[in-house]
Design a protein around this motif. Structure first.
Motif, PDB file in Angstrom:
ATOM      1  N   GLU A 147       4.294  11.053   8.108  1.00 39.69           N
ATOM      2  CA  GLU A 147       5.552  11.626   8.171  1.00 39.69           C
ATOM      3  C   GLU A 147       6.531  11.929   7.178  1.00 39.69           C
ATOM      4  O   GLU A 147       7.353  12.593   6.725  1.00 39.69           O
ATOM      5  N   TYR A 148       6.548  10.655   6.290  1.00 42.71           N
ATOM      6  CA  TYR A 148       7.168  10.677   4.976  1.00 42.71           C
ATOM      7  C   TYR A 148       6.738  11.807   4.056  1.00 42.71           C
ATOM      8  O   TYR A 148       7.539  12.707   3.668  1.00 42.71           O
ATOM      9  N   ALA A 149       5.470  11.866   3.819  1.00 39.31           N
ATOM     10  CA  ALA A 149       4.795  12.773   3.159  1.00 39.31           C
ATOM     11  C   ALA A 149       5.247  14.481   3.605  1.00 39.31           C
ATOM     12  O   ALA A 149       5.805  15.166   2.709  1.00 39.31           O
ATOM     13  N   ALA A 150       5.319  14.337   4.923  1.00 42.90           N
ATOM     14  CA  ALA A 150       5.559  15.732   5.531  1.00 42.90           C
ATOM     15  C   ALA A 150       7.219  16.157   5.151  1.00 42.90           C
ATOM     16  O   ALA A 150       7.243  17.120   4.842  1.00 42.90           O
ATOM     17  N   CYS A 151       7.940  15.260   5.318  1.00 44.82           N
ATOM     18  CA  CYS A 151       9.143  15.321   5.248  1.00 44.82           C
ATOM     19  C   CYS A 151       9.588  15.593   3.580  1.00 44.82           C
ATOM     20  O   CYS A 151      10.060  16.665   3.264  1.00 44.82           O
ATOM     21  N   VAL A 152       8.854  14.883   2.698  1.00 44.37           N
ATOM     22  CA  VAL A 152       9.105  15.224   1.164  1.00 44.37           C
ATOM     23  C   VAL A 152       8.604  16.629   0.803  1.00 44.37           C
ATOM     24  O   VAL A 152       9.351  17.382   0.080  1.00 44.37           O
ATOM     25  N   LEU A 153       7.341  16.980   1.308  1.00 46.95           N
ATOM     26  CA  LEU A 153       6.934  18.454   0.934  1.00 46.95           C
ATOM     27  C   LEU A 153       7.645  19.357   1.624  1.00 46.95           C
ATOM     28  O   LEU A 153       7.662  20.578   1.263  1.00 46.95           O
ATOM     29  N   SER A 154       8.186  19.220   2.795  1.00 48.55           N
ATOM     30  CA  SER A 154       8.894  20.204   3.412  1.00 48.55           C
ATOM     31  C   SER A 154      10.234  20.754   2.709  1.00 48.55           C
ATOM     32  O   SER A 154      10.891  21.723   2.954  1.00 48.55           O
ATOM     33  N   GLU A 155      10.509  19.892   1.691  1.00 49.95           N
ATOM     34  CA  GLU A 155      11.733  20.116   0.642  1.00 49.95           C
ATOM     35  C   GLU A 155      11.568  20.843  -0.445  1.00 49.95           C
ATOM     36  O   GLU A 155      12.285  21.573  -1.105  1.00 49.95           O
ATOM     37  N   ARG A 156      10.037  21.236  -0.538  1.00 52.83           N
ATOM     38  CA  ARG A 156       9.560  22.109  -1.728  1.00 52.83           C
ATOM     39  C   ARG A 156       9.023  23.317  -1.479  1.00 52.83           C
ATOM     40  O   ARG A 156       8.525  23.478  -0.278  1.00 52.83           O
ATOM     41  N   THR A 157       9.182  24.080  -2.196  1.00 53.71           N
ATOM     42  CA  THR A 157       8.769  25.464  -1.916  1.00 53.71           C
ATOM     43  C   THR A 157       7.412  25.606  -3.090  1.00 53.71           C
ATOM     44  O   THR A 157       7.752  25.536  -4.389  1.00 53.71           O
ATOM     45  N   PHE A 158       6.499  26.225  -2.659  1.00 54.07           N
ATOM     46  CA  PHE A 158       5.339  26.484  -3.541  1.00 54.07           C
ATOM     47  C   PHE A 158       4.855  27.766  -3.505  1.00 54.07           C
ATOM     48  O   PHE A 158       5.056  28.508  -2.365  1.00 54.07           O
ATOM     49  N   ILE A 166       0.918  -1.164  -0.039  1.00 55.90           N
ATOM     50  CA  ILE A 166       0.008   0.091   0.029  1.00 55.90           C
ATOM     51  C   ILE A 166       0.908   1.238   0.047  1.00 55.90           C
ATOM     52  O   ILE A 166       1.699   1.188   0.869  1.00 55.90           O
ATOM     53  N   THR A 167       0.720   2.066  -1.043  1.00 53.68           N
ATOM     54  CA  THR A 167       1.724   3.280  -1.121  1.00 53.68           C
ATOM     55  C   THR A 167       1.178   4.527  -0.425  1.00 53.68           C
ATOM     56  O   THR A 167       0.074   4.517   0.304  1.00 53.68           O
ATOM     57  N   VAL A 168       2.250   5.199  -0.149  1.00 49.57           N
ATOM     58  CA  VAL A 168       2.252   6.341   0.688  1.00 49.57           C
ATOM     59  C   VAL A 168       0.683   7.214   0.195  1.00 49.57           C
ATOM     60  O   VAL A 168       0.180   7.676   0.906  1.00 49.57           O
ATOM     61  N   ALA A 169       1.021   7.249  -1.085  1.00 45.41           N
ATOM     62  CA  ALA A 169      -0.154   8.177  -1.839  1.00 45.41           C
ATOM     63  C   ALA A 169      -1.404   7.650  -1.607  1.00 45.41           C
ATOM     64  O   ALA A 169      -2.349   8.372  -1.347  1.00 45.41           O
TER      65      ALA A 169
END
Length: 52
Positions: free
Chosen positions: A36-47, A3-6
């Motif tokens: 937690e993984y999704a939050a980490c990945v998104l924290s690396e991006r700027t919107f 089951i994926t994170v998505a």
């Protein structure tokens, strides 16, 4: 079964208990780790958000 994170994120409109009941192969820790993984990945991006 994998089951994926998505998938977990898309199911996040449900309660943790509902997700666990629907997918008994998951544990509460799996859901927490996916978030937690999704939050980490998104924290690396700027919107950029433009006003309407």
């Amino acid at each position: 079964m994998r089951i994926t994170v998505a998938f977990v994120l898309k199911a996040s409109q449900l309660s943790v208990q509902d997700i666990l009941a629907s997918y008994p192969e998951l544990e509460e820790e799996d859901i927490r780790q996916a978030l937690e993984y999704a939050a980490c990945v998104l924290s690396e991006r700027t919107f950029s958000i433009t006003s309407a």
